[in-house]
Scaffold this motif. Structure first.
Motif, PDB file in Angstrom:
ATOM      1  N   ARG A 110       3.991  -1.945   7.398  1.00  0.00           N
ATOM      2  CA  ARG A 110       4.990  -2.200   6.356  1.00  0.00           C
ATOM      3  C   ARG A 110       5.686  -0.900   5.988  1.00  0.00           C
ATOM      4  NH1 ARG A 110       4.045  -6.490   2.833  1.00  0.00           N
ATOM      5  NH2 ARG A 110       6.021  -5.851   1.889  1.00  0.00           N
ATOM      6  N   ASN A 111       6.925  -1.041   5.537  1.00  0.00           N
ATOM      7  CA  ASN A 111       7.651   0.078   4.947  1.00  0.00           C
ATOM      8  C   ASN A 111       7.922  -0.233   3.487  1.00  0.00           C
ATOM      9  OD1 ASN A 111       7.750   1.638   7.228  1.00  0.00           O
ATOM     10  ND2 ASN A 111       9.830   1.042   7.811  1.00  0.00           N
ATOM     11  N   PHE A 112       7.928   0.805   2.653  1.00  0.00           N
ATOM     12  CA  PHE A 112       8.246   0.656   1.240  1.00  0.00           C
ATOM     13  C   PHE A 112       9.176   1.796   0.855  1.00  0.00           C
ATOM     14  CE2 PHE A 112       6.842   1.100  -3.373  1.00  0.00           C
ATOM     15  CZ  PHE A 112       7.632   0.045  -3.795  1.00  0.00           C
ATOM     16  N   ASN A 113      10.371   1.436   0.385  1.00  0.00           N
ATOM     17  CA  ASN A 113      11.403   2.428   0.077  1.00  0.00           C
ATOM     18  C   ASN A 113      11.703   3.296   1.297  1.00  0.00           C
ATOM     19  OD1 ASN A 113      11.661   1.560  -2.593  1.00  0.00           O
ATOM     20  ND2 ASN A 113      10.085   2.989  -3.321  1.00  0.00           N
ATOM     21  N   GLY A 114      11.712   2.642   2.468  1.00  0.00           N
ATOM     22  CA  GLY A 114      12.074   3.333   3.696  1.00  0.00           C
ATOM     23  C   GLY A 114      10.968   4.163   4.311  1.00  0.00           C
ATOM     24  N   LYS A 115       9.760   4.113   3.761  1.00  0.00           N
ATOM     25  CA  LYS A 115       8.658   4.915   4.271  1.00  0.00           C
ATOM     26  C   LYS A 115       7.456   4.021   4.575  1.00  0.00           C
ATOM     27  CE  LYS A 115       9.908   9.008   1.534  1.00  0.00           C
ATOM     28  NZ  LYS A 115       9.429   9.984   0.511  1.00  0.00           N
ATOM     29  N   PRO A 116       6.617   4.421   5.546  1.00  0.00           N
ATOM     30  CA  PRO A 116       5.382   3.668   5.798  1.00  0.00           C
ATOM     31  C   PRO A 116       4.494   3.677   4.555  1.00  0.00           C
ATOM     32  CG  PRO A 116       5.831   5.195   7.597  1.00  0.00           C
ATOM     33  CD  PRO A 116       6.782   5.538   6.494  1.00  0.00           C
ATOM     34  N   ILE A 117       3.644   2.665   4.435  1.00  0.00           N
ATOM     35  CA  ILE A 117       2.723   2.598   3.306  1.00  0.00           C
ATOM     36  C   ILE A 117       1.809   3.824   3.308  1.00  0.00           C
ATOM     37  CG2 ILE A 117       0.832   1.269   2.266  1.00  0.00           C
ATOM     38  CD1 ILE A 117       3.575  -0.044   2.030  1.00  0.00           C
ATOM     39  N   GLN A 118       1.666   4.449   2.145  1.00  0.00           N
ATOM     40  CA  GLN A 118       0.798   5.608   1.964  1.00  0.00           C
ATOM     41  C   GLN A 118      -0.364   5.230   1.044  1.00  0.00           C
ATOM     42  OE1 GLN A 118       1.567   8.656   3.500  1.00  0.00           O
ATOM     43  NE2 GLN A 118       3.254   7.526   4.475  1.00  0.00           N
ATOM     44  N   VAL A 119      -1.413   6.053   1.059  1.00  0.00           N
ATOM     45  CA  VAL A 119      -2.548   5.776   0.181  1.00  0.00           C
ATOM     46  C   VAL A 119      -2.126   5.828  -1.283  1.00  0.00           C
ATOM     47  CG1 VAL A 119      -3.363   8.170  -0.005  1.00  0.00           C
ATOM     48  CG2 VAL A 119      -4.998   6.268  -0.194  1.00  0.00           C
ATOM     49  N   SER A 120      -1.092   6.583  -1.596  1.00  0.00           N
ATOM     50  CA  SER A 120      -0.600   6.645  -2.978  1.00  0.00           C
ATOM     51  C   SER A 120       0.017   5.320  -3.423  1.00  0.00           C
ATOM     52  CB  SER A 120       0.431   7.774  -3.121  1.00  0.00           C
ATOM     53  OG  SER A 120       1.492   7.603  -2.196  1.00  0.00           O
ATOM     54  N   ASP A 121       0.313   4.422  -2.466  1.00  0.00           N
ATOM     55  CA  ASP A 121       0.848   3.100  -2.803  1.00  0.00           C
ATOM     56  C   ASP A 121      -0.269   2.100  -3.108  1.00  0.00           C
ATOM     57  OD1 ASP A 121       3.590   3.808  -2.267  1.00  0.00           O
ATOM     58  OD2 ASP A 121       3.130   3.676  -0.121  1.00  0.00           O
ATOM     59  N   ILE A 122      -1.492   2.430  -2.734  1.00  0.00           N
ATOM     60  CA  ILE A 122      -2.611   1.497  -2.863  1.00  0.00           C
ATOM     61  C   ILE A 122      -3.298   1.684  -4.217  1.00  0.00           C
ATOM     62  CG2 ILE A 122      -4.785   0.705  -1.862  1.00  0.00           C
ATOM     63  CD1 ILE A 122      -2.421   0.323   0.012  1.00  0.00           C
ATOM     64  N   LYS A 123      -3.463   0.589  -4.948  1.00  0.00           N
ATOM     65  CA  LYS A 123      -4.220   0.623  -6.205  1.00  0.00           C
ATOM     66  C   LYS A 123      -5.624   0.128  -5.921  1.00  0.00           C
ATOM     67  CE  LYS A 123      -2.379  -0.614 -10.229  1.00  0.00           C
ATOM     68  NZ  LYS A 123      -2.591   0.541 -11.132  1.00  0.00           N
ATOM     69  N   TYR A 124      -6.582   1.042  -6.017  1.00  0.00           N
ATOM     70  CA  TYR A 124      -7.959   0.662  -5.727  1.00  0.00           C
ATOM     71  C   TYR A 124      -8.932   1.403  -6.644  1.00  0.00           C
ATOM     72  CZ  TYR A 124      -9.348   5.031  -3.354  1.00  0.00           C
ATOM     73  OH  TYR A 124      -9.682   6.339  -3.075  1.00  0.00           O
ATOM     74  N   TYR A 125     -10.126   0.819  -6.753  1.00  0.00           N
ATOM     75  CA  TYR A 125     -11.219   1.435  -7.515  1.00  0.00           C
ATOM     76  C   TYR A 125     -12.501   1.222  -6.723  1.00  0.00           C
ATOM     77  CZ  TYR A 125      -7.681   1.367 -11.101  1.00  0.00           C
ATOM     78  OH  TYR A 125      -6.491   1.566 -11.778  1.00  0.00           O
TER      79      TYR A 125
END
Length: 339
Positions: A110-125
């Motif tokens: 996936r791309n988000f705002n023209g960039k591949p998904i990064q770990v900073s896009d993931i909300k996890y605990y």
């Protein structure tokens, strides 16, 4: 290394809140003082409360249908050999988890705002747990069941005998109980293995709660997608989709080996476990070609309680695996290899 990914359900329904799952993950904190409790962590923080986890996951569900999971559960399960290699160090496991989540993000096509998904896009605990208990589905519990059930009935007879409800010899009943306890195939420190009994050895593992939506609550990121990395035309545009689980599992294994200089045996490899399911004869033939020391370790690992061999669903395939394994063991003994 064994990693699982699953959507959390309550029966046939997806949970509308993560609260019950968070409560479950708090079980090891029940008898601990506040300063001794294991807190949640994520990519940037080590001290996250359960209340914050519930608030953040439950509020990050924009436009999700009731038929869609709000979050996914990931479990990172190092083997006892891997835990021994890193000396069961929780800080190393946290560091490893954060690296694994980079691979998790990269596995989305996936791309988000023209960039591949990064770990900073993931909300996890994430949270570390140090113990495990046997469940009813475990082999040891199932194979002990006939003994456990008989013992339970006899212990009930002892209570009835003491109340005068039945006649008999308490000594004979106790003798039979002792015999059954001795003959039961699986024990821990002399105790019959039943559901709820703690598993022996290092059992440290990591639970992760991963929001279905990204950090901005804008896009849906499903590791349960049936689509692998591919592109489709959606509303006239080329759209990427999918999550490559195979790549993710392989990267997570390689990450551990590289990060901690771990020498993985053939039977511990993700690619080998896949080969066992798809081509068991080829799998065992490869073991025969290993150097002597590696063959010995492979056989030890295969026979150990913490087996590296996955469950194989097909009955005929299981039979074939057993036959090939017997032939392998016979060949190793006749060649004076031993194990």
């Amino acid at each position: 290394m064994y990693i699982t990914i699953s959507p959390q359900k309550l029966g046939d329904q997806y949970a509308t809140s993560v609260a019950d799952f968070v409560d479950y993950l708090e079980k090891e904190n029940t008898d601990r003082l506040p300063e001794q409790r294991e807190l949640f962590f994520n990519q940037t923080s080590d001290h996250i409360s359960s209340k914050e986890v519930i608030r953040e996951i439950d509020s990050n569900t924009a436009k999700l249908k009731t038929t869609e999971p709000r979050y996914y559960s990931l479990t990172i399960n190092p083997s006892q050999r891997e835990l021994h290699h890193i000396q069961n160090d929780p800080d190393k496991l946290k560091s490893y988890t954060r690296e694994v989540m980079k691979d998790y993000a990269a596995s989305f096509n996936r791309n988000f705002n023209g960039k591949p998904i990064q770990v900073s896009d993931i909300k996890y605990y994430a949270k570390i747990e140090y113990t495990r208990t046997f469940k009813n589905t475990d082999k040891e519990v199932r194979e002990n069941a006939i003994y456990s059930n008989r013992i339970a009935k006899l212990e009930n007879d002892l209570r009835k005998l003491s109340r005068g409800e039945i006649k008999g010899s308490d000594l004979d009943i106790q003798k039979e109980i002792n015999r059954l306890q001795k003959e039961a195939p699986h024990k821990v420190n002399g105790q019959l293995i039943e559901a709820g009994i703690g598993k022996p050895g290092a059992q440290t593992h990591i639970h992760l709660i991963v929001s279905r939506k990204d950090q901005t609550n804008s896009i849906s990121l499903s590791p349960g997608s049936k689509y692998r990395a591919s592109e489709v035309i959606f509303q006239g545009k080329h759209t990427k989709r999918g999550f490559d689980r195979d790549s993710f599992f392989q990267k997570a294994e390689s990450r551990f080996d590289k990060q901690f200089q771990f020498q993985r045996n053939y039977v511990e490899k993700y690619s080998s476990r896949k080969l066992l399911i798809n081509a068991p004869k080829q799998y065992y033939s490869a073991i025969l070609k290993l150097p002597t020391s590696e063959r010995k370790l492979a056989m030890t690992l295969m026979k150990s309680a913490q087996s590296v061999i996955p469950a194989i669903p097909n009955t005929k395939l299981r039979f074939a695996v057993k036959q090939v394994q017997k032939a392998l063991e016979l060949g190793m003994r006749s060649g004076s290899i031993g194990y």
